[in-house]
Design an enzyme around this catalytic site. Structure first.
Site, PDB file in Angstrom:
ATOM      1  CB  VAL A  93     -20.063  11.405  30.789  1.00  0.00           C
ATOM      2  CG1 VAL A  93     -19.389  10.922  29.443  1.00  0.00           C
ATOM      3  CG2 VAL A  93     -19.974  10.486  31.718  1.00  0.00           C
ATOM      4  CE  LYS A  94     -12.607  15.290  26.803  1.00  0.00           C
ATOM      5  NZ  LYS A  94     -11.467  14.521  27.327  1.00  0.00           N
ATOM      6  CG  LEU A  95     -20.526  11.834  25.866  1.00  0.00           C
ATOM      7  CD1 LEU A  95     -21.744  11.892  26.065  1.00  0.00           C
ATOM      8  CD2 LEU A  95     -20.270  10.120  25.552  1.00  0.00           C
TER       9      LEU A  95
END
Length: 221
Positions: A93-95
């Site tokens: 998951v990219k944040l």
């Protein structure tokens, strides 16, 4: 969760274009794919969870080991949780490395999600990522240079910070502007890059090599 094992070179394809996936993923050069809402828009792919399920299936059918999907919206935790559930062992998951993004990263990490922090522009942001213990942080090489700074020097400093700390964090170098960026940074110990299909193509565009290969074919007649 076990940390990512060190490796000599780790390439990811930076694209949401399924035609590019079909062209490049079978080569075996890429361990996976990185995307974000901007790349989805550029590839005319809807940024919708149900659509990302289908895209993920297509990427995973190519045998990718990593698929980095960016969360969006006011509820980053909920979006990130839904993205990770598509394929828990292969989704990162990219944040964004904002306060809101870090809060979401901490929560998702505690739930066992794999995390990539993105939109890194400053060396001190790498320290935040190392303190949190995430897998990746993606500094934007070209965009840093666009600000009138020495992007290469700053990324090398980031890597030295990681090495000095003994951290398992990996710099996922993004926003490369040309094939020459890779050897320049690799010579300083950076080994993880996400590159566009255009740069992948450029890695093979060596005029002298093409000429030599053509000569071999002529001589074989």
């Amino acid at each position: 969760m076990e940390p990512i094992a060190p490796m000599a070179l780790h390439l990811l394809l930076d694209s949401a274009d399924v035609n590019a996936w079909d062209a490049w993923l079978p080569t075996g050069l890429f361990a996976g794919v990185t995307t974000n809402p901007t790349l989805l828009k550029r590839a005319a792919q809807p940024c919708r969870l149900e659509h990302l399920h289908g895209l993920a299936d297509r990427a995973l059918a190519h045998g990718v080991q990593e698929l980095h999907l960016q969360a969006w919206g006011s509820d980053l935790v909920g979006c990130g949780r839904a993205l990770a559930a598509i394929a828990p062992e292969r989704i990162w998951v990219k944040l964004p490395i904002t306060r809101h993004g870090l809060d979401a990263a901490r929560t998702l990490q505690q739930e066992g999600c794999r995390i990539t922090l993105t939109a890194c522009y400053e060396p001190q942001q790498v320290l935040l990522a190392a303190a949190l213990g995430v897998d990746y942080i993606a500094p934007y090489l070209g965009r840093i240079s666009d600000l009138g700074r020495d992007g290469h020097a700053e990324l090398i400093q980031m890597q030295r910070c990681i090495d000095a700390l003994g951290s398992t964090l990996r710099l996922l170098v993004a926003s490369l502007r040309g094939p020459s960026d890779l050897p320049r940074l690799a010579a300083e110990g950076l080994n993880t890059f996400t590159i566009s299909p255009a740069i992948a193509e450029g890695l093979f565009s060596v005029e002298a090599t093409e000429a030599a290969a053509a000569q071999f074919e002529r001589d074989a007649l």
